[in-house]
Design a protein around this motif. Structure first.
Motif, PDB file in Angstrom:
ATOM      1  N   CYS A 164      -7.031  19.907  37.315  1.00  0.00           N
ATOM      2  CA  CYS A 164      -7.789  19.185  36.283  1.00  0.00           C
ATOM      3  C   CYS A 164      -8.420  20.146  35.280  1.00  0.00           C
ATOM      4  CB  CYS A 164      -8.879  18.331  36.927  1.00  0.00           C
ATOM      5  SG  CYS A 164      -8.276  16.794  37.658  1.00  0.00           S
ATOM      6  N   ARG A 165      -9.045  21.208  35.812  1.00  0.00           N
ATOM      7  CA  ARG A 165      -9.688  22.169  34.916  1.00  0.00           C
ATOM      8  C   ARG A 165      -8.678  22.827  33.993  1.00  0.00           C
ATOM      9  NH1 ARG A 165     -12.709  23.246  39.670  1.00  0.00           N
ATOM     10  NH2 ARG A 165     -11.269  24.927  40.228  1.00  0.00           N
ATOM     11  N   SER A 166      -7.546  23.219  34.559  1.00  0.00           N
ATOM     12  CA  SER A 166      -6.512  23.880  33.773  1.00  0.00           C
ATOM     13  C   SER A 166      -5.933  22.955  32.708  1.00  0.00           C
ATOM     14  CB  SER A 166      -5.407  24.380  34.708  1.00  0.00           C
ATOM     15  OG  SER A 166      -4.330  24.906  33.978  1.00  0.00           O
ATOM     16  N   LEU A 167      -5.585  21.716  33.118  1.00  0.00           N
ATOM     17  CA  LEU A 167      -5.001  20.773  32.177  1.00  0.00           C
ATOM     18  C   LEU A 167      -5.999  20.371  31.097  1.00  0.00           C
ATOM     19  CD1 LEU A 167      -2.793  18.254  34.201  1.00  0.00           C
ATOM     20  CD2 LEU A 167      -2.066  19.921  32.494  1.00  0.00           C
ATOM     21  N   ARG A 168      -7.222  20.150  31.509  1.00  0.00           N
ATOM     22  CA  ARG A 168      -8.233  19.743  30.522  1.00  0.00           C
ATOM     23  C   ARG A 168      -8.403  20.812  29.444  1.00  0.00           C
ATOM     24  NH1 ARG A 168     -14.074  17.065  31.928  1.00  0.00           N
ATOM     25  NH2 ARG A 168     -14.525  16.332  29.816  1.00  0.00           N
ATOM     26  N   LEU A 169      -8.511  22.063  29.871  1.00  0.00           N
ATOM     27  CA  LEU A 169      -8.668  23.153  28.916  1.00  0.00           C
ATOM     28  C   LEU A 169      -7.472  23.226  27.975  1.00  0.00           C
ATOM     29  CD1 LEU A 169     -10.156  25.630  27.851  1.00  0.00           C
ATOM     30  CD2 LEU A 169      -9.040  26.982  29.640  1.00  0.00           C
ATOM     31  N   SER A 170      -6.264  23.162  28.541  1.00  0.00           N
ATOM     32  CA  SER A 170      -5.056  23.269  27.716  1.00  0.00           C
ATOM     33  C   SER A 170      -4.924  22.100  26.746  1.00  0.00           C
ATOM     34  CB  SER A 170      -3.815  23.334  28.622  1.00  0.00           C
ATOM     35  OG  SER A 170      -3.837  24.488  29.433  1.00  0.00           O
ATOM     36  N   LEU A 171      -5.236  20.888  27.207  1.00  0.00           N
ATOM     37  CA  LEU A 171      -5.135  19.712  26.338  1.00  0.00           C
ATOM     38  C   LEU A 171      -6.189  19.740  25.238  1.00  0.00           C
ATOM     39  CD1 LEU A 171      -4.447  17.012  29.070  1.00  0.00           C
ATOM     40  CD2 LEU A 171      -2.864  17.680  27.253  1.00  0.00           C
ATOM     41  N   ILE A 193       1.222   5.271  30.260  1.00  0.00           N
ATOM     42  CA  ILE A 193       0.830   5.969  31.484  1.00  0.00           C
ATOM     43  C   ILE A 193       1.976   6.876  31.924  1.00  0.00           C
ATOM     44  CG2 ILE A 193       0.202   5.716  33.918  1.00  0.00           C
ATOM     45  CD1 ILE A 193      -1.109   3.051  33.208  1.00  0.00           C
ATOM     46  N   ILE A 194       1.660   8.156  32.125  1.00  0.00           N
ATOM     47  CA  ILE A 194       2.633   9.129  32.611  1.00  0.00           C
ATOM     48  C   ILE A 194       2.222   9.563  34.011  1.00  0.00           C
ATOM     49  CG2 ILE A 194       3.676  11.400  32.262  1.00  0.00           C
ATOM     50  CD1 ILE A 194       3.186  11.101  29.281  1.00  0.00           C
ATOM     51  N   PHE A 195       3.112   9.423  34.978  1.00  0.00           N
ATOM     52  CA  PHE A 195       2.842   9.903  36.329  1.00  0.00           C
ATOM     53  C   PHE A 195       3.003  11.425  36.381  1.00  0.00           C
ATOM     54  CE2 PHE A 195       3.543   5.819  38.858  1.00  0.00           C
ATOM     55  CZ  PHE A 195       2.276   5.858  39.420  1.00  0.00           C
ATOM     56  N   LEU A 196       2.049  12.097  37.013  1.00  0.00           N
ATOM     57  CA  LEU A 196       2.154  13.519  37.350  1.00  0.00           C
ATOM     58  C   LEU A 196       2.095  13.602  38.861  1.00  0.00           C
ATOM     59  CD1 LEU A 196      -0.466  15.043  34.838  1.00  0.00           C
ATOM     60  CD2 LEU A 196       1.963  14.597  34.438  1.00  0.00           C
ATOM     61  N   ILE A 220       7.441  15.611  37.532  1.00  0.00           N
ATOM     62  CA  ILE A 220       7.334  16.125  38.896  1.00  0.00           C
ATOM     63  C   ILE A 220       6.612  17.466  38.898  1.00  0.00           C
ATOM     64  CG2 ILE A 220       8.635  16.822  40.945  1.00  0.00           C
ATOM     65  CD1 ILE A 220      10.891  14.952  39.897  1.00  0.00           C
ATOM     66  N   LYS A 221       5.622  17.612  39.772  1.00  0.00           N
ATOM     67  CA  LYS A 221       4.901  18.873  39.943  1.00  0.00           C
ATOM     68  C   LYS A 221       5.757  19.839  40.777  1.00  0.00           C
ATOM     69  CE  LYS A 221       0.382  16.575  40.273  1.00  0.00           C
ATOM     70  NZ  LYS A 221      -0.754  16.314  41.193  1.00  0.00           N
ATOM     71  N   PHE A 241       3.464  23.344  31.063  1.00  0.00           N
ATOM     72  CA  PHE A 241       2.631  22.601  30.115  1.00  0.00           C
ATOM     73  C   PHE A 241       3.438  22.209  28.878  1.00  0.00           C
ATOM     74  CE2 PHE A 241      -0.459  22.438  26.569  1.00  0.00           C
ATOM     75  CZ  PHE A 241      -1.227  21.379  27.028  1.00  0.00           C
ATOM     76  N   GLN A 242       4.397  23.059  28.480  1.00  0.00           N
ATOM     77  CA  GLN A 242       5.218  22.729  27.313  1.00  0.00           C
ATOM     78  C   GLN A 242       6.016  21.445  27.544  1.00  0.00           C
ATOM     79  OE1 GLN A 242       4.912  25.661  28.821  1.00  0.00           O
ATOM     80  NE2 GLN A 242       5.480  27.391  27.496  1.00  0.00           N
ATOM     81  N   GLU A 243       6.471  21.246  28.796  1.00  0.00           N
ATOM     82  CA  GLU A 243       7.199  20.013  29.106  1.00  0.00           C
ATOM     83  C   GLU A 243       6.269  18.811  29.018  1.00  0.00           C
ATOM     84  OE1 GLU A 243       9.670  17.745  32.676  1.00  0.00           O
ATOM     85  OE2 GLU A 243       8.782  19.715  33.057  1.00  0.00           O
ATOM     86  N   LEU A 244       5.054  18.956  29.546  1.00  0.00           N
ATOM     87  CA  LEU A 244       4.097  17.852  29.468  1.00  0.00           C
ATOM     88  C   LEU A 244       3.834  17.470  28.010  1.00  0.00           C
ATOM     89  CD1 LEU A 244       2.007  15.886  30.631  1.00  0.00           C
ATOM     90  CD2 LEU A 244       0.354  17.770  30.639  1.00  0.00           C
TER      91      LEU A 244
END
Length: 232
Positions: free
Chosen positions: A13-20, A75-78, A100-101, A105-108
């Protein structure tokens, strides 16, 4: 653009939030399914990133309940559940995409752009009109015939919300959540001030539209001379 991230892996969450946020998105984070469903049904976000394996309520149940209640937000499933059956089940349940995990991040970002390009999704840049008023969100431009005025960002978000829900009484809590965000600390009086500003804008354009107060409840955009509809 507001993104709701429902994920119990706090490090992710922390990583994704920062990147987004570095990409210009506003991000709200929830760490369990019940809380995530609550925020999802507030209808305050433009896109949801949803994990499947969550405490309290799993992601499939969150998705199913949201769609049953009429929620149309993309809605996108991760998820780490990547078998063919898992992917088919998620998409059939109402997900707009399935990642799929682990993923790059570029794919997301590419998946987010793809979902946003789909017809019917995220049309906030299109002209909104009702009655004798038209609003251009990208330019914050409100017009009536040959007359026009430029709105502030907050005024524009409020006007867009009312034009997307013409003739409907919007609860104060709904307006605050949609315009200021679900986590914003904002005094209720701020909303009244901006309603005053919008009323003044409408009068300056000599519009027949009115922002009516439903005392103790919220506000409603009314047009005495036209049926409720939106032309995009």
């Amino acid at each position: 653009m507001r993104i709701l991230l429902i994920e119990d892996d706090r490090s992710l969450c922390r990583s994704l939030r920062l990147s987004l946020e570095q990409q210009g998105f506003q991000v709200t984070v929830c760490n369990d399914g019940e809380e995530g469903l609550f925020y999802l049904m507030e209808n305050a976000h433009d896109l949801v990133l949803l994990d499947r394996m969550l405490p309290e309520m799993d992601g499939m149940e969150v998705l199913r309940l949201a769609r049953e209640k009429g929620c149309t937000v993309p809605i996108i499933f991760l998820t780490a559940l990547g078998s063919l059956d898992d992917r088919v089940q998620g998409l059939d349940c109402g997900a707009d995409d399935y990642i799929i995990k682990p993923f790059a991040f570029q794919e997301l970002m590419a998946r987010i752009r793809c979902v946003c390009r789909r017809p019917g999704q995220l049309k906030s840049s299109e002209t909104l009109s009702w009655g004798d008023i038209a609003y251009e969100p990208e330019e914050y431009l409100l017009t009536r015939g040959t007359m026009s005025c430029t709105l502030s960002r907050r005024e524009g978000e409020l006007m867009a919300l009312f034009l997307q829900n013409p003739g409907q009484t919007l609860l104060r809590t709904t307006i605050l959540t949609r315009v200021w965000g679900p986590d914003a600390e904002v005094e209720s009086g701020n909303l009244d001030n901006y309603i005053h500003f919008l009323r003044r804008r409408l009068r300056s354009l000599q519009s027949r539209l009115e922002l009516k107060t439903a005392r103790g409840i919220g506000y409603r955009l009314t047009d005495p001379d036209a049926a409720s509809h939106i032309v995009s």
